[in-house]
Design an enzyme around this catalytic site. Structure first.
Site, PDB file in Angstrom:
ATOM      1  N   ASN A 177      69.847   5.315  34.774  1.00  0.00           N
ATOM      2  CA  ASN A 177      68.614   6.114  34.745  1.00  0.00           C
ATOM      3  C   ASN A 177      68.837   7.592  34.458  1.00  0.00           C
ATOM      4  O   ASN A 177      67.942   8.260  33.951  1.00  0.00           O
ATOM      5  CB  ASN A 177      67.816   5.930  36.045  1.00  0.00           C
ATOM      6  CG  ASN A 177      68.604   6.247  37.286  1.00  0.00           C
ATOM      7  OD1 ASN A 177      69.830   6.165  37.308  1.00  0.00           O
ATOM      8  ND2 ASN A 177      67.910   6.614  38.347  1.00  0.00           N
ATOM      9  N   GLY A 232      73.875   3.412  42.892  1.00  0.00           N
ATOM     10  CA  GLY A 232      73.277   2.119  42.566  1.00  0.00           C
ATOM     11  C   GLY A 232      72.663   1.499  43.804  1.00  0.00           C
ATOM     12  O   GLY A 232      72.225   2.201  44.724  1.00  0.00           O
ATOM     13  N   SER A 233      72.645   0.192  43.846  1.00  0.00           N
ATOM     14  CA  SER A 233      71.958  -0.513  44.923  1.00  0.00           C
ATOM     15  C   SER A 233      72.774  -0.491  46.211  1.00  0.00           C
ATOM     16  O   SER A 233      74.001  -0.392  46.194  1.00  0.00           O
ATOM     17  CB  SER A 233      71.695  -1.963  44.516  1.00  0.00           C
ATOM     18  OG  SER A 233      72.903  -2.713  44.526  1.00  0.00           O
ATOM     19  N   GLU A 268      75.657   6.807  46.723  1.00  0.00           N
ATOM     20  CA  GLU A 268      74.255   7.210  46.546  1.00  0.00           C
ATOM     21  C   GLU A 268      73.481   5.938  46.229  1.00  0.00           C
ATOM     22  O   GLU A 268      73.547   5.418  45.110  1.00  0.00           O
ATOM     23  CB  GLU A 268      74.129   8.245  45.423  1.00  0.00           C
ATOM     24  CG  GLU A 268      74.899   9.523  45.675  1.00  0.00           C
ATOM     25  CD  GLU A 268      74.414  10.294  46.879  1.00  0.00           C
ATOM     26  OE1 GLU A 268      73.252  10.088  47.309  1.00  0.00           O
ATOM     27  OE2 GLU A 268      75.196  11.092  47.429  1.00  0.00           O
ATOM     28  N   LEU A 269      72.728   5.454  47.218  1.00  0.00           N
ATOM     29  CA  LEU A 269      72.153   4.118  47.119  1.00  0.00           C
ATOM     30  C   LEU A 269      70.630   4.193  46.984  1.00  0.00           C
ATOM     31  O   LEU A 269      70.108   5.127  46.417  1.00  0.00           O
ATOM     32  CB  LEU A 269      72.609   3.280  48.318  1.00  0.00           C
ATOM     33  CG  LEU A 269      74.137   3.294  48.545  1.00  0.00           C
ATOM     34  CD1 LEU A 269      74.515   2.487  49.768  1.00  0.00           C
ATOM     35  CD2 LEU A 269      74.885   2.802  47.306  1.00  0.00           C
ATOM     36  N   CYS A 317      65.849   7.101  42.332  1.00  0.00           N
ATOM     37  CA  CYS A 317      65.898   6.682  43.735  1.00  0.00           C
ATOM     38  C   CYS A 317      65.068   7.578  44.631  1.00  0.00           C
ATOM     39  O   CYS A 317      64.760   7.195  45.760  1.00  0.00           O
ATOM     40  CB  CYS A 317      67.339   6.620  44.224  1.00  0.00           C
ATOM     41  SG  CYS A 317      68.285   8.110  43.952  1.00  0.00           S
ATOM     42  N   GLU A 328      63.055  -1.125  47.387  1.00  0.00           N
ATOM     43  CA  GLU A 328      62.968  -0.105  46.350  1.00  0.00           C
ATOM     44  C   GLU A 328      62.306  -0.684  45.103  1.00  0.00           C
ATOM     45  O   GLU A 328      62.816  -1.634  44.503  1.00  0.00           O
ATOM     46  CB  GLU A 328      64.358   0.421  46.006  1.00  0.00           C
ATOM     47  CG  GLU A 328      64.329   1.573  45.021  1.00  0.00           C
ATOM     48  CD  GLU A 328      65.701   2.185  44.809  1.00  0.00           C
ATOM     49  OE1 GLU A 328      65.778   3.409  44.640  1.00  0.00           O
ATOM     50  OE2 GLU A 328      66.696   1.430  44.798  1.00  0.00           O
TER      51      GLU A 328
END
Length: 479
Positions: free
Chosen positions: A150, A226-227, A246-247, A280, A374
């Site tokens: 993204n 990511g997830s 960084e989720l 996110c 999310e």
């Protein structure tokens, strides 16, 4: 230029596996990239570790990053066009991303010259009298960076630039949906003077590449965006490494009865729908005080309906296609599930291929996916609350905690909100989608651990060695 020369190197010449990357909307070929696997991942670490052992002075690293920032700036139009075509980001948002990446790289160039270290006042104890103590930052080693689709330029630079500033070579696995931008960044860094081995890009299916890096002891730091599911699995697989994760998030905003409604409306639209909500920290949960809910939502719904969706090449378009048809189908399904359970669609709710119209939903249940998972799409789910205390309770009823906003003129309420909300960042009269590239950025719970923001990332990538010096050479331990 063409991108046919951009190859993730090295690729086994005998294998010769390549992949054609195409425009997300038109299907037009953008270029060909080599596809790597575990063997290529291991060889990338070989070169990065060799570079690490050679080292690179801080002044040289700073100069390279400074030149790289200038080259990124000179290539801004090219990179923005590539972002738009590769991942469908609207043209204005793509240009903004590149500008932010330039800033991120310049921050790193500056920080390379002032790595954190300090004098420790050992004389504060009798035993330490006469001893000089200082901490010296030392790079931890090779950094493995796994980046999402993204923000394929700025999030790459948020990992690569601090690592280089810290003295850590990088092996980079870009999203398989967006490899071309990373490969172009590698070219620009090489043009800026970055020696071989300091940035190795490996494109391909993530599992064999990332597994190889998790299992390689020469990789000291793993930084992943990511997830939550994938992030925690990487940490479990490589517990001895340093992890910067960084989720996901379900970012929330509370609009109080005394809020500036025009400001809150404008910021909600921007936060919920920029780049089709594929960030996110995009606004997902909107809690509105009962007293002003009807008025606020009656004003917000036409604003949402007025957000332009369509071809990302058009300058007025805000919501472009989602990254895949499957992603659009998932978002559309979640909207339908909430509607079937009693929610009302106040605006949007339609889907055409990868395009989902900007959508405002009212009354989704707390356990609807729109509220507890999310979304990563252009959907805001609104709910009425009785005041700040209920808003805090509802916001905290989440396994995520990244960015959270309150809109109010009440200083006491904003301070209570900031104190009680479980979130990495709390913003007052600012959208949850706000991020400055030098601020500490990260979450709690399933939103991750560690912090990005250039100086804060560097701190995660260096070890602090303590050096004790007895100038007179006659120190004796004092009991």
């Amino acid at each position: 230029m063409t991108y046919e020369s951009l190859q993730s190197r090295p690729i086994d010449a005998k294998a010769g596996v390549v992949e054609t990357r195409r425009d997300l909307l038109t299907g037009e070929a953008l270029g060909v990239v080599a596809v790597g696997g575990a063997a290529e991942a291991a060889r990338a670490v070989d070169r990065a570790h060799t570079a690490f052992m050679r080292g690179l002075p801080a002044d040289v690293r700073s100069q390279i990053l400074s030149r790289a920032a200038s080259l990124l700036e000179e290539s801004a139009d090219e990179l923005a066009t590539l972002i738009r075509r590769e991942v469908g980001k609207p043209a204005t948002a793509a240009a903004t991303e590149v500008a932010r990446a330039v800033t991120t790289t310049r921050y790193a160039a500056e920080e390379a010259r002032r790595l954190p270290g300090e004098r420790v006042p050992l004389e504060a104890t009798a035993a330490g009298a006469g001893v000089l103590a200082v901490t010296v930052p030392e790079p931890r080693g090779v950094v493995a960076a796994i980046t999402p689709f993204n923000f394929p330029v700025n999030l790459v630079m948020h990992k690569v630039a601090p690592a280089l500033a810290a003295g850590c070579p990088v092996v980079l696995k870009p999203s398989e949906k967006a490899p071309l931008t990373s490969l172009r960044i590698a070219e620009l860094l090489a043009e800026a003077g970055l020696p071989e081995g300091w940035l190795e890009v490996v494109h391909g299916h993530p599992e064999p590449i990332v597994d190889a890096w998790c299992d390689d002891d020469r990789v000291a730091v793993l930084t992943f965006t990511g997830s939550a599911k994938v992030g925690w699995s990487l940490k479990a697989r490589s517990p001895r490494k340093i992890h910067i994760l960084e989720l996901g998030s379900t970012s929330a905003m509370y609009v109080s009865r005394d809020a500036d409604l025009d400001l809150a409306r404008r910021d909600a639209v921007q936060a919920g729908f920029a780049y089709a909500g594929q960030a996110c920290i995009s606004l997902q949960r909107l809690y509105v005080d009962d007293v002003i809910a009807d008025e606020f939502l009656a004003l917000l719904a036409p604003d949402v309906s007025g957000v332009r969706a369509g071809d990302p090449a058009a300058p007025e378009v805000v919501v472009g296609p989602l990254i895949t048809d499957a992603a659009a189908e998932r978002v559309s399904t979640w909207i339908g599930e909430a509607r079937d359970r009693g929610a009302t669609i106040l605006a949007g709710g339609d889907r055409e291929g990868p395009l989902v119209s900007p959508t405002l939903v009212l009354g989704a249940q707390a356990d609807d996916k729109l509220m507890c998972e999310e979304v990563f799409g252009p959907v805001i789910s609104a709910a009425r609350v009785s005041g700040v205390d209920e808003a805090i309770e509802r916001i905290n009823d989440s396994r995520f905690g990244l960015n959270t906003s309150i809109y109010t003129r009440d200083l006491a309420a904003s301070l209570r909100f900031a104190e009680q909300v479980r979130s990495g960042t709390v913003l007052v009269n600012m959208p949850p989608s706000f991020r400055a590239d030098h601020m500490p950025y990260g979450g709690i719970g399933d939103s991750g651990q560690g912090r990005e923001g250039v100086r804060y990332t560097i701190a995660e990538m260096v070890d602090m060695k303590l050096v004790l010096l007895n100038p007179g050479g006659a120190w004796e331990e004092k009991q």
